[in-house]
Design a protein around this motif. Structure first.
Motif, mmCIF file in Angstrom:
data_model
loop_
_atom_site.group_PDB
_atom_site.id
_atom_site.type_symbol
_atom_site.label_atom_id
_atom_site.label_comp_id
_atom_site.label_asym_id
_atom_site.label_seq_id
_atom_site.Cartn_x
_atom_site.Cartn_y
_atom_site.Cartn_z
ATOM 1 N N PRO A 18 14.133 -51.487 58.208
ATOM 2 C CA PRO A 18 14.347 -51.285 59.826
ATOM 3 C C PRO A 18 14.938 -52.349 60.241
ATOM 4 C CG PRO A 18 12.036 -50.671 58.822
ATOM 5 C CD PRO A 18 12.877 -51.376 57.673
ATOM 6 N N ASP A 19 15.813 -52.219 61.382
ATOM 7 C CA ASP A 19 16.455 -53.153 62.203
ATOM 8 C C ASP A 19 15.630 -53.185 63.428
ATOM 9 O OD1 ASP A 19 18.946 -53.787 60.863
ATOM 10 O OD2 ASP A 19 19.348 -51.975 61.200
ATOM 11 N N ASP A 20 15.036 -52.201 64.022
ATOM 12 C CA ASP A 20 14.168 -52.013 65.032
ATOM 13 C C ASP A 20 12.876 -51.389 64.673
ATOM 14 O OD1 ASP A 20 16.311 -53.104 66.797
ATOM 15 O OD2 ASP A 20 17.137 -51.236 67.090
ATOM 16 N N LEU A 21 11.707 -51.915 65.318
ATOM 17 C CA LEU A 21 10.613 -51.330 65.110
ATOM 18 C C LEU A 21 10.225 -51.008 66.646
ATOM 19 C CD1 LEU A 21 8.137 -51.129 62.924
ATOM 20 C CD2 LEU A 21 7.369 -53.246 63.763
ATOM 21 N N ILE A 22 9.951 -49.609 66.780
ATOM 22 C CA ILE A 22 9.424 -48.924 68.119
ATOM 23 C C ILE A 22 7.801 -49.023 68.208
ATOM 24 C CG2 ILE A 22 9.824 -47.293 69.749
ATOM 25 C CD1 ILE A 22 12.407 -48.638 69.102
ATOM 26 N N PHE A 40 10.718 -53.867 68.967
ATOM 27 C CA PHE A 40 10.813 -55.025 68.539
ATOM 28 C C PHE A 40 12.120 -54.946 67.695
ATOM 29 C CE2 PHE A 40 6.605 -54.870 69.580
ATOM 30 C CZ PHE A 40 5.898 -56.369 69.532
ATOM 31 N N ALA A 41 12.590 -56.292 67.487
ATOM 32 C CA ALA A 41 13.766 -56.453 66.317
ATOM 33 C C ALA A 41 13.424 -57.138 65.296
ATOM 34 C CB ALA A 41 14.872 -56.989 67.113
ATOM 35 N N ARG A 42 14.218 -56.871 64.056
ATOM 36 C CA ARG A 42 13.617 -57.750 62.798
ATOM 37 C C ARG A 42 14.374 -59.105 62.765
ATOM 38 N NH1 ARG A 42 17.189 -58.091 59.205
ATOM 39 N NH2 ARG A 42 18.005 -55.850 59.749
ATOM 40 N N VAL A 43 13.337 -59.877 62.632
ATOM 41 C CA VAL A 43 13.998 -61.482 62.393
ATOM 42 C C VAL A 43 13.929 -61.891 60.838
ATOM 43 C CG1 VAL A 43 13.315 -63.986 62.719
ATOM 44 C CG2 VAL A 43 12.685 -62.238 64.585
ATOM 45 N N TYR A 44 13.038 -61.452 60.166
ATOM 46 C CA TYR A 44 12.991 -61.555 58.722
ATOM 47 C C TYR A 44 12.727 -60.119 58.087
ATOM 48 C CZ TYR A 44 12.395 -66.588 59.135
ATOM 49 O OH TYR A 44 12.553 -68.226 59.579
ATOM 50 N N PRO A 45 13.294 -59.840 56.808
ATOM 51 C CA PRO A 45 14.337 -60.522 56.154
ATOM 52 C C PRO A 45 15.648 -60.596 56.703
ATOM 53 C CG PRO A 45 14.019 -58.478 55.140
ATOM 54 C CD PRO A 45 12.967 -58.516 56.074
ATOM 55 N N GLY A 60 17.688 -65.185 69.044
ATOM 56 C CA GLY A 60 18.419 -64.174 68.296
ATOM 57 C C GLY A 60 18.775 -63.054 69.331
ATOM 58 N N HIS A 61 19.685 -62.394 68.899
ATOM 59 C CA HIS A 61 20.261 -61.115 69.682
ATOM 60 C C HIS A 61 20.033 -59.835 68.949
ATOM 61 C CE1 HIS A 61 22.087 -59.634 73.686
ATOM 62 N NE2 HIS A 61 22.767 -58.712 72.621
ATOM 63 N N ALA A 62 19.580 -58.961 69.650
ATOM 64 C CA ALA A 62 19.464 -57.469 68.923
ATOM 65 C C ALA A 62 20.496 -56.576 69.653
ATOM 66 C CB ALA A 62 18.169 -56.765 69.489
ATOM 67 N N PRO A 63 21.429 -56.218 68.887
ATOM 68 C CA PRO A 63 22.654 -55.524 69.302
ATOM 69 C C PRO A 63 22.326 -54.216 69.661
ATOM 70 C CG PRO A 63 23.055 -56.601 67.115
ATOM 71 C CD PRO A 63 21.609 -56.510 67.482
ATOM 72 N N GLU A 64 22.959 -53.574 70.729
ATOM 73 C CA GLU A 64 22.659 -52.159 71.166
ATOM 74 C C GLU A 64 23.441 -51.060 70.336
ATOM 75 O OE1 GLU A 64 20.302 -51.728 73.354
ATOM 76 O OE2 GLU A 64 19.957 -54.015 73.775
ATOM 77 N N ASP A 65 24.168 -51.321 69.362
ATOM 78 C CA ASP A 65 24.838 -50.467 68.733
ATOM 79 C C ASP A 65 23.791 -49.776 67.935
ATOM 80 O OD1 ASP A 65 26.510 -48.483 67.088
ATOM 81 O OD2 ASP A 65 27.860 -50.200 66.719
ATOM 82 N N LEU A 172 10.122 -59.249 66.436
ATOM 83 C CA LEU A 172 9.836 -59.960 67.654
ATOM 84 C C LEU A 172 10.175 -59.021 68.733
ATOM 85 C CD1 LEU A 172 11.000 -63.776 67.460
ATOM 86 C CD2 LEU A 172 8.434 -62.797 67.528
ATOM 87 N N PRO A 173 9.548 -59.238 69.876
ATOM 88 C CA PRO A 173 9.808 -58.093 70.728
ATOM 89 C C PRO A 173 10.998 -58.487 71.517
ATOM 90 C CG PRO A 173 7.978 -59.610 71.758
ATOM 91 C CD PRO A 173 8.319 -59.977 70.154
ATOM 92 N N VAL A 174 11.905 -57.397 72.035
ATOM 93 C CA VAL A 174 13.350 -57.576 72.424
ATOM 94 C C VAL A 174 13.174 -57.631 73.946
ATOM 95 C CG1 VAL A 174 15.612 -56.399 72.901
ATOM 96 C CG2 VAL A 174 14.182 -56.121 70.511
#
Length: 218
Positions: A18-22, A40-45, A60-65, A172-174
């Motif tokens: 997962p890249d994103d955790l809702i 939330f967006a993945r920081v690790y791994p 960091g930045h969570a892309p919107e794509d 971490l939360p976006v």
């Protein structure tokens, strides 16, 4: 009962991690007074496909794509509190993975979510622990028999990692601007900081190993 759900006890391939955790948190366990899902967006791994693969980044930045991103979801409403430590609390939670992760129909499984306590040092501790989990998981993968060209046995250090739960990511939360950031009062804050905080904890997901004892570890 969450105990009726199957445990997630297999490695997730990088392409389906997962890249994103809702996160649905109607019980307000995370401390946010909102009924809306929290992204939330993945920081690790840190994976090769990440846009800014810097494992030591504070920002960091969570892309919107969304076409390229893999999403999973956690519902905190039925979460079961298992244990608490000085800096963190452990919950059993249901994790719903994308349909391609565990078969054509997808699957809801149970995992352990570790959250920071309401002090600044707890958040710093959770980040350090996530980085350690990530490093040990990579080390175990590199030194497993399946990854070795010859069939030498694992050394004692590798055997000691047999009890390490599988790591399913630190998130971490976006924020509104699309960024993720581990917050602290100032640059001098570390795990010893006991000042109370109101911001949302990151989430560390791991395998549940010792359900019979109520502990998170294997």
């Amino acid at each position: 009962m969450l105990s009726d759900l199957p445990k997630l006890s297999e490695e997730l391939p990088a392409s389906l991690f997962p890249d994103d955790l809702i996160v649905h948190d109607s019980a307000h366990i995370l401390g946010r007074a909102t009924s809306k899902p929290i992204r939330f967006a993945r920081v690790y791994p840190v994976l090769l496909r990440d846009h800014s693969a810097n494992p030591n980044r504070k920002h960091g930045h969570a892309p919107e794509d969304e076409i390229l991103r893999v999403s999973a979801s956690v519902d905190m409403a039925p979460a079961e509190r298992l244990d608490s430590a000085a800096h963190t609390t452990f919950f059993r939670v249901p994790l719903t993975l994308p349909s391609t992760a565990l078969g054509a129909q997808g699957k809801t499984v149970r995992v352990i979510a570790e959250l920071a306590t309401r002090v600044c040092g707890g958040h710093q501790h959770l980040l350090r622990q996530a980085g350690l989990f990530d490093s040990l998981t990579q080390w175990r993968a590199l030194h497993s028999p399946a990854s070795s060209a010859d069939s030498v046995s694992l050394d004692e250090d590798a055997d000691a990692l047999d009890g390490l739960p599988r790591f399913y990511g630190f998130y971490l939360p976006v924020r509104r601007d699309g960024s993720t950031r581990l917050r602290r009062h100032d640059e001098d804050c570390d795990e010893s900081c006991t000042r109370e905080v109101l911001w949302t904890s990151g989430i560390l997901l791991m395998e549940e190993c010792a359900a019979d004892t109520g502990r998170a570890g294997c």
